[in-house]
Design a protein around this motif. Structure first.
Motif, PDB file in Angstrom:
ATOM      1  N   ILE A 179      20.652  48.386  66.320  1.00  0.00           N
ATOM      2  CA  ILE A 179      21.911  48.065  65.648  1.00  0.00           C
ATOM      3  C   ILE A 179      21.731  46.772  64.859  1.00  0.00           C
ATOM      4  N   ARG A 180      22.051  46.831  63.574  1.00  0.00           N
ATOM      5  CA  ARG A 180      21.997  45.638  62.727  1.00  0.00           C
ATOM      6  C   ARG A 180      23.415  45.083  62.565  1.00  0.00           C
ATOM      7  N   VAL A 181      23.530  43.752  62.546  1.00  0.00           N
ATOM      8  CA  VAL A 181      24.833  43.098  62.398  1.00  0.00           C
ATOM      9  C   VAL A 181      24.714  42.016  61.334  1.00  0.00           C
ATOM     10  N   ASN A 182      25.467  42.157  60.267  1.00  0.00           N
ATOM     11  CA  ASN A 182      25.455  41.190  59.173  1.00  0.00           C
ATOM     12  C   ASN A 182      26.889  40.874  58.755  1.00  0.00           C
ATOM     13  N   ALA A 183      27.019  39.912  57.869  1.00  0.00           N
ATOM     14  CA  ALA A 183      28.344  39.573  57.339  1.00  0.00           C
ATOM     15  C   ALA A 183      28.259  39.365  55.835  1.00  0.00           C
ATOM     16  N   VAL A 184      29.373  39.600  55.175  1.00  0.00           N
ATOM     17  CA  VAL A 184      29.542  39.245  53.770  1.00  0.00           C
ATOM     18  C   VAL A 184      30.652  38.201  53.710  1.00  0.00           C
ATOM     19  N   ALA A 185      30.379  37.095  53.032  1.00  0.00           N
ATOM     20  CA  ALA A 185      31.361  36.019  52.900  1.00  0.00           C
ATOM     21  C   ALA A 185      31.849  35.951  51.450  1.00  0.00           C
ATOM     22  N   PRO A 186      32.993  36.592  51.162  1.00  0.00           N
ATOM     23  CA  PRO A 186      33.516  36.551  49.800  1.00  0.00           C
ATOM     24  C   PRO A 186      34.041  35.159  49.444  1.00  0.00           C
ATOM     25  N   GLY A 187      34.010  34.860  48.154  1.00  0.00           N
ATOM     26  CA  GLY A 187      34.725  33.710  47.638  1.00  0.00           C
ATOM     27  C   GLY A 187      36.137  34.137  47.282  1.00  0.00           C
ATOM     28  N   VAL A 188      36.676  33.558  46.217  1.00  0.00           N
ATOM     29  CA  VAL A 188      38.026  33.913  45.776  1.00  0.00           C
ATOM     30  C   VAL A 188      37.965  35.250  45.041  1.00  0.00           C
ATOM     31  N   ILE A 189      38.722  36.216  45.531  1.00  0.00           N
ATOM     32  CA  ILE A 189      38.687  37.573  44.985  1.00  0.00           C
ATOM     33  C   ILE A 189      40.091  37.984  44.533  1.00  0.00           C
ATOM     34  N   TRP A 190      40.159  38.737  43.456  1.00  0.00           N
ATOM     35  CA  TRP A 190      41.443  39.229  42.951  1.00  0.00           C
ATOM     36  C   TRP A 190      41.982  40.339  43.858  1.00  0.00           C
ATOM     37  N   THR A 191      42.819  39.972  44.815  1.00  0.00           N
ATOM     38  CA  THR A 191      43.473  40.946  45.693  1.00  0.00           C
ATOM     39  C   THR A 191      44.889  40.460  45.982  1.00  0.00           C
ATOM     40  N   GLU A 192      45.624  41.266  46.769  1.00  0.00           N
ATOM     41  CA  GLU A 192      46.982  40.893  47.162  1.00  0.00           C
ATOM     42  C   GLU A 192      46.991  39.941  48.359  1.00  0.00           C
ATOM     43  N   PHE A 193      45.812  39.503  48.801  1.00  0.00           N
ATOM     44  CA  PHE A 193      45.701  38.640  49.975  1.00  0.00           C
ATOM     45  C   PHE A 193      46.401  37.295  49.766  1.00  0.00           C
ATOM     46  N   HIS A 194      46.413  36.824  48.529  1.00  0.00           N
ATOM     47  CA  HIS A 194      46.862  35.465  48.254  1.00  0.00           C
ATOM     48  C   HIS A 194      48.390  35.353  48.261  1.00  0.00           C
ATOM     49  N   ALA A 195      48.897  34.275  48.869  1.00  0.00           N
ATOM     50  CA  ALA A 195      50.330  34.008  48.851  1.00  0.00           C
ATOM     51  C   ALA A 195      50.802  33.791  47.412  1.00  0.00           C
ATOM     52  N   ASP A 196      49.972  33.142  46.614  1.00  0.00           N
ATOM     53  CA  ASP A 196      50.237  32.953  45.184  1.00  0.00           C
ATOM     54  C   ASP A 196      49.376  33.950  44.410  1.00  0.00           C
ATOM     55  N   PRO A 197      49.992  34.942  43.762  1.00  0.00           N
ATOM     56  CA  PRO A 197      49.214  35.972  43.065  1.00  0.00           C
ATOM     57  C   PRO A 197      48.283  35.412  41.988  1.00  0.00           C
ATOM     58  N   GLN A 198      48.604  34.231  41.465  1.00  0.00           N
ATOM     59  CA  GLN A 198      47.778  33.648  40.406  1.00  0.00           C
ATOM     60  C   GLN A 198      46.705  32.688  40.934  1.00  0.00           C
ATOM     61  N   ARG A 199      46.605  32.594  42.248  1.00  0.00           N
ATOM     62  CA  ARG A 199      45.612  31.679  42.830  1.00  0.00           C
ATOM     63  C   ARG A 199      44.190  31.938  42.324  1.00  0.00           C
ATOM     64  N   PRO A 200      43.730  33.209  42.225  1.00  0.00           N
ATOM     65  CA  PRO A 200      42.369  33.424  41.714  1.00  0.00           C
ATOM     66  C   PRO A 200      42.159  32.862  40.312  1.00  0.00           C
TER      67      PRO A 200
END
Length: 244
Positions: A179-200
Motif C-alpha cells: 500500500i502506497r500513501v502520498n499527499a497532494v498539497a494544493p495552493g490557492v485553487i478556484w473553488t467554492e471552498f473560500h469564504a470570499d469567492p474572489q480570494r483566489p
C-alpha cells in the motif's frame, strides 16, 4: 490487484473532489463519490464519471462518523468490488479569521473532519487493501500546513500539518503490505471552498506563477500518485501550488 481500479473519493461532489472524480474516470477508475449534503452535485459528478464509461456510486457520508465510513466502504465493495484506492479529500475550513476570534465548536468540527475523518477512512482502506493485495491512498493536504495561514485559519493549517504527518507515518507502516500513501498539497485553487469567492484572484499576486490554480491541476497530480507510474513513490507530500 484487479484490472479496474475502484477508488473512493471523499468530498467528491464539488470543487477539487469533483475534478478528481472526473479525471480518475478518464484514467480508467470506477469511482465511489462520498458527499456530505449536496446530492444534486454528487449526482452531476457521477454523470461525468459515467460519461467517461466508468461505473460510479454516490454515498452520503460524514467522514468524522465511524459508522458512516464503514458504510461508505461496505457500499463500495458491494457495488463495485474491492477498493484499491482512496482519495481523502473531504474537508472544512472552520472559522475564518485570527485564532483569538475562533469559536471552539467550529475548530472542533474542522479537526474532526480534516484529521479524524482522514484517519478513519485511511484505517478502513488499509484493512481492505491489505486483504486484497495492496492499493494506494492520496491525502489532500494544503500548503497551509507549511505556510501556517496566519490571520485566516491557523487551526486548519494545523490540521493539514497532521495530514502530512499521517501520510509519512502510515506510508512506512503499510509499505510492506503493498500500500502506497502520498499527499497532494494544493495552493490557492478556484473553488467554492473560500469564504470570499474572489480570494483566489486577490491572492494571485503573491504566488510566484502569478495566478491561482484550477481543480483539474490538482486532479492530475492525484491521478498520477494513484497510477502505476508512481509505483516507487510513497510517503511524499507533493506541492501543487504555483511555487508557494
Amino acid at each position: 490487484m484487479q484490472h479496474t481500479p475502484v477508488t473512493v473519493v471523499t468530498g467528491g461532489s464539488r470543487g477539487i473532489g469533483a475534478a478528481i472524480s472526473a479525471r480518475l474516470a478518464e484514467d480508467g477508475h470506477d469511482v465511489v463519490i462520498g458527499y456530505r449534503s449536496d446530492e444534486a452535485a454528487a449526482e452531476k459528478t457521477a454523470e461525468s464519471v459515467r460519461a467517461a464509461g466508468r461505473r460510479c456510486v454516490t454515498v452520503q457520508v460524514d467522514t468524522a462518523a465511524e459508522a458512516d465510513v464503514e458504510r461508505l466502504f461496505d457500499t463500495a465493495a458491494e457495488r463495485l468490488g474491492p477498493v484499491t484506492g482512496l482519495v481523502n479529500n473531504a474537508g472544512v475550513s472552520g472559522p475564518v479569521g485570527p485564532l483569538a476570534e475562533a469559536d471552539a465548536e467550529g475548530m472542533r468540527r474542522a479537526l474532526e473532519v480534516n484529521v479524524l475523518g482522514y484517519l478513519l477512512c485511511a484505517r478502513r482502506a488499509v484493512r481492505d487493501m491489505t486483504a486484497n493485495g495492496g492499493g494506494a491512498i492520496v491525502n489532500i493536504s494544503s500548503v497551509a500546513a507549511t505556510l501556517g495561514s496566519p490571520g485566516e485559519y491557523v487551526h486548519y493549517a494545523a490540521a493539514k500539518g497532521a495530514v502530512d504527518t499521517l501520510t509519512v507515518g502510515l506510508s512506512k507502516e503499510v509499505a510492506a503490505d503493498g500500500i502506497r500513501v502520498n499527499a497532494v498539497a494544493p495552493g490557492v485553487i478556484w473553488t467554492e471552498f473560500h469564504a470570499d469567492p474572489q480570494r483566489p484572484a486577490k491572492l494571485a499576486s503573491g504566488i510566484p506563477m502569478g495566478r491561482s490554480g484550477r481543480p483539474e491541476e490538482i486532479a492530475g497530480a492525484v491521478s498520477w500518485l494513484l497510477s502505476d507510474d508512481a509505483s516507487y513513490t510513497t510517503g511524499t507530500v507533493l506541492k501543487v501550488s504555483g511555487g508557494r
